[in-house]
Write a protein that holds these residues in place. Structure first.
Motif, mmCIF file in Angstrom:
data_model
loop_
_atom_site.group_PDB
_atom_site.id
_atom_site.type_symbol
_atom_site.label_atom_id
_atom_site.label_comp_id
_atom_site.label_asym_id
_atom_site.label_seq_id
_atom_site.Cartn_x
_atom_site.Cartn_y
_atom_site.Cartn_z
ATOM 1 N N ASP A 1 -14.661 -35.210 48.884
ATOM 2 C CA ASP A 1 -13.307 -34.935 49.384
ATOM 3 C C ASP A 1 -13.286 -34.839 50.907
ATOM 4 N N PHE A 2 -14.284 -34.115 51.463
ATOM 5 C CA PHE A 2 -14.353 -34.002 52.922
ATOM 6 C C PHE A 2 -14.664 -35.357 53.565
ATOM 7 N N ALA A 3 -15.398 -36.205 52.852
ATOM 8 C CA ALA A 3 -15.695 -37.551 53.374
ATOM 9 C C ALA A 3 -14.412 -38.343 53.594
ATOM 10 N N LYS A 4 -13.417 -38.094 52.742
ATOM 11 C CA LYS A 4 -12.125 -38.767 52.915
ATOM 12 C C LYS A 4 -11.339 -38.164 54.081
ATOM 13 N N ALA A 5 -11.476 -36.846 54.276
ATOM 14 C CA ALA A 5 -10.756 -36.181 55.370
ATOM 15 C C ALA A 5 -11.400 -36.464 56.719
ATOM 16 N N ALA A 6 -12.710 -36.654 56.713
ATOM 17 C CA ALA A 6 -13.426 -36.959 57.963
ATOM 18 C C ALA A 6 -14.005 -38.364 57.837
ATOM 19 N N SER A 7 -15.269 -38.462 57.444
ATOM 20 C CA SER A 7 -15.918 -39.736 57.132
ATOM 21 C C SER A 7 -17.229 -39.405 56.443
ATOM 22 N N PRO A 8 -17.740 -40.304 55.585
ATOM 23 C CA PRO A 8 -19.014 -40.030 54.906
ATOM 24 C C PRO A 8 -20.154 -39.757 55.881
ATOM 25 N N LYS A 9 -20.201 -40.486 56.983
ATOM 26 C CA LYS A 9 -21.279 -40.299 57.957
ATOM 27 C C LYS A 9 -21.234 -38.915 58.596
ATOM 28 N N ARG A 10 -20.030 -38.449 58.916
ATOM 29 C CA ARG A 10 -19.897 -37.144 59.567
ATOM 30 C C ARG A 10 -20.286 -36.022 58.606
ATOM 31 N N VAL A 11 -19.896 -36.158 57.350
ATOM 32 C CA VAL A 11 -20.248 -35.138 56.367
ATOM 33 C C VAL A 11 -21.758 -35.120 56.144
ATOM 34 N N GLU A 12 -22.346 -36.292 56.002
ATOM 35 C CA GLU A 12 -23.804 -36.373 55.819
ATOM 36 C C GLU A 12 -24.540 -35.807 57.032
ATOM 37 N N ALA A 13 -24.065 -36.142 58.232
ATOM 38 C CA ALA A 13 -24.695 -35.632 59.457
ATOM 39 C C ALA A 13 -24.627 -34.114 59.520
ATOM 40 N N LYS A 14 -23.510 -33.535 59.074
ATOM 41 C CA LYS A 14 -23.371 -32.076 59.071
ATOM 42 C C LYS A 14 -24.360 -31.448 58.094
ATOM 43 N N ILE A 15 -24.493 -32.028 56.913
ATOM 44 C CA ILE A 15 -25.433 -31.507 55.916
ATOM 45 C C ILE A 15 -26.858 -31.518 56.471
ATOM 46 N N LEU A 16 -27.254 -32.642 57.053
ATOM 47 C CA LEU A 16 -28.615 -32.761 57.599
ATOM 48 C C LEU A 16 -28.825 -31.799 58.761
ATOM 49 N N ASN A 17 -27.793 -31.610 59.572
ATOM 50 C CA ASN A 17 -27.880 -30.689 60.700
ATOM 51 C C ASN A 17 -28.128 -29.261 60.230
ATOM 52 N N VAL A 18 -27.424 -28.845 59.169
ATOM 53 C CA VAL A 18 -27.602 -27.485 58.642
ATOM 54 C C VAL A 18 -28.998 -27.325 58.050
ATOM 55 N N VAL A 19 -29.465 -28.338 57.323
ATOM 56 C CA VAL A 19 -30.816 -28.291 56.754
ATOM 57 C C VAL A 19 -31.852 -28.135 57.874
ATOM 58 N N LYS A 20 -31.737 -28.973 58.881
ATOM 59 C CA LYS A 20 -32.711 -28.946 59.978
ATOM 60 C C LYS A 20 -32.655 -27.634 60.745
ATOM 61 N N LYS A 21 -31.445 -27.179 61.048
ATOM 62 C CA LYS A 21 -31.294 -25.950 61.840
ATOM 63 C C LYS A 21 -31.856 -24.743 61.098
ATOM 64 N N THR A 22 -31.529 -24.630 59.806
ATOM 65 C CA THR A 22 -31.976 -23.472 59.028
ATOM 66 C C THR A 22 -33.491 -23.457 58.871
ATOM 67 N N LEU A 23 -34.062 -24.581 58.444
ATOM 68 C CA LEU A 23 -35.503 -24.627 58.206
ATOM 69 C C LEU A 23 -36.300 -24.546 59.505
ATOM 70 N N THR A 24 -35.779 -25.140 60.575
ATOM 71 C CA THR A 24 -36.462 -25.054 61.878
ATOM 72 C C THR A 24 -36.503 -23.616 62.372
ATOM 73 N N GLN A 25 -35.421 -22.893 62.140
ATOM 74 C CA GLN A 25 -35.407 -21.478 62.531
ATOM 75 C C GLN A 25 -36.458 -20.696 61.746
ATOM 76 N N ASN A 26 -36.593 -20.987 60.454
ATOM 77 C CA ASN A 26 -37.653 -20.347 59.665
ATOM 78 C C ASN A 26 -39.033 -20.680 60.219
ATOM 79 N N ILE A 27 -39.223 -21.931 60.615
ATOM 80 C CA ILE A 27 -40.510 -22.350 61.185
ATOM 81 C C ILE A 27 -40.785 -21.610 62.486
ATOM 82 N N ASN A 28 -39.778 -21.549 63.348
ATOM 83 C CA ASN A 28 -39.950 -20.895 64.655
ATOM 84 C C ASN A 28 -40.318 -19.419 64.519
#
Length: 422
Positions: A249-276
């Motif tokens: 649904d959000f892919a239609k409101a924004a775009s599939p690429k933007r939604v996917e990029a947001k998901i990957l950003n949250v994954v990276k940010k959260t796990l990187t913080q755990n690593i740090n």
């Protein structure tokens, strides 16, 4: 006519001499003195144009006392000696005349070294986790505004101007949001300053509170996508659950690429913080959430973050297990990742079967990029399993590449010597 002109000139000269004669010595001195005072004033004024911001160095207490008496807000730059962004800001933007004038006029300024005892205490008090941080407080120590990173001169002044405007201060925006939590405008204005502040951890909570006011029909909209894009930062949050459950649904409101990029950003940010923070328990929990997304790019990202986590925690058995399971799936065409894995195997892995597997990966790296580095790594892996013949053969190939490129052969010659060649 000539005679008349001479008479006129004589008259003017007479009047000038008469006027001059009426000036007393003290008057003449006063005129000269006035010019001298004006000149000194000009010099003093020029010197008054400061060549540096008036910083209290690691003295927050004195700055706070001055802020109370002057009723000016406090500006604190928290830095680390090793931080290149800090050094750049200090050597460039903070030395600009218009920045100096603006900050000296409007703020009581503090330069805080994070590695001093008072700096460490200050960081803990205000939850500072990165550098440089630019923090603005009032005389009651209320957090008015904060941000971090590098800025241009114009941007740095613009950020400070927000501090001087009550309508763009964090307490005002927080109050407006709390008065009408269902207002997307209030929410996004609050998030826009909160997400780059020292209190950015609050963004997920604010976003969750707002989303709870939205019906199913209201939820999917461009402005609500902007809110989750601004406010969701943690894998384990209501906001992230909302993104995943309404991904299409959000892919239609924004775009599939933007939604996917947001998901990957949250994954990276959260796990990187755990690593740090070397938070193995938090990493394991969040890793499960990331894997449950069922997104190939997220799985590939988790694989690389796993390698980082196991390397910094020296969990070599987990490192070995992860690579044996996943290299061919997530790094088969990535010679740089294969090279990094080869280096770890050479230094830390002892299982012979695992090492034999790593040789297959290293061969793939050479296939992708037939470089001296890749070939020499393959040679070292062969040496690790005591296959001297293959080690020498590949080391010599690496040496030939190095010679062809005109580079120094000292290291490869040393390795060949260790292998028993002349």
């Amino acid at each position: 006519m000539k005679k008349f002109g001479s008479a006129k000139n004589s008259k003017l000269q007479f009047e000038k001499e008469y006027n001059d004669s009426q000036k007393t010595p003290s008057m003449k001195f006063t005129i000269k003195h006035t010019f001298f005072i004006a000149f000194l004033f000009f010099i003093s004024f020029a010197k008054a144009q400061k060549t540096a911001i008036n910083f209290f160095e690691n003295d927050y207490k004195s700055a706070l006392e001055k802020a109370k008496s002057s009723k000016k807000p406090i500006f604190i730059m928290v830095y680390a000696a090793w931080c290149s962004h800090c050094s750049k800001m200090k050597s460039t933007v903070l030395k600009e005349p218009n920045v100096i004038a603006f900050y000296n006029s409007n703020f009581i300024n503090v330069m805080m070294d994070s590695e001093t005892p008072i700096g460490k205490e200050f960081m803990k008090k205000y939850n500072i986790k990165s550098f440089p941080i630019f923090l603005f407080l009032d005389e009651k120590e209320t957090h008015l505004y904060s941000t971090g990173g590098e800025f241009t001169t114009e941007e740095f002044i613009a950020e400070a101007q927000k501090v001087l405007n009550p309508n763009t201060q964090i307490p005002t925006l927080e109050k407006k949001f709390n008065e009408d939590i269902s207002s997307p405008e209030n929410c996004i204005m609050y998030l826009s300053v909160l997400r780059k502040s020292i209190d950015s951890d609050k963004s997920d909570e604010v976003t969750a509170r707002y989303l709870a006011t939205q019906s199913k029909d209201q939820l999917i909209s461009p402005i609500n996508w902007k809110i989750v894009a601004f406010g969701v930062n943690e894998l384990n949050s209501k906001g992230f659950e909302t993104i995943i459950s309404h991904q299409n649904d959000f892919a239609k409101a924004a775009s599939p690429k933007r939604v996917e990029a947001k998901i990957l950003n949250v994954v990276k940010k959260t796990l990187t913080q755990n690593i740090n923070y070397l938070d193995s328990i938090g990493y394991s929990k969040n890793r499960i959430l990331a894997k449950n997304i069922n997104l190939a790019k997220a799985d590939s990202l988790v694989f690389k973050l796993d390698l980082q986590m196991y390397e910094v925690t020296k969990s070599w058995k987990k490192y070995e297990q992860t690579t044996l399971e996943s290299v061919e799936k997530w790094a088969w065409n990535d010679y740089q990742t294969i090279n990094n894995i080869s280096k770890i195997y050479i230094d830390h892995i002892t299982d012979k079967e695992a090492l034999k597997k790593s040789i297959l990966w290293a061969k793939r790296s050479v296939e992708i990029n037939n470089s001296a580095e890749n070939t020499l790594l393959l040679a070292r892996l062969y040496n690790k399993i005591n296959d001297k013949k293959s080690a020498i053969e590949n080391a010599q190939k690496a040496k030939n590449i190095i010679i062809a490129m005109g580079w120094d052969v000292k290291d490869v010659n040393q390795f060949l010597k260790e292998l028993g060649t002349k």
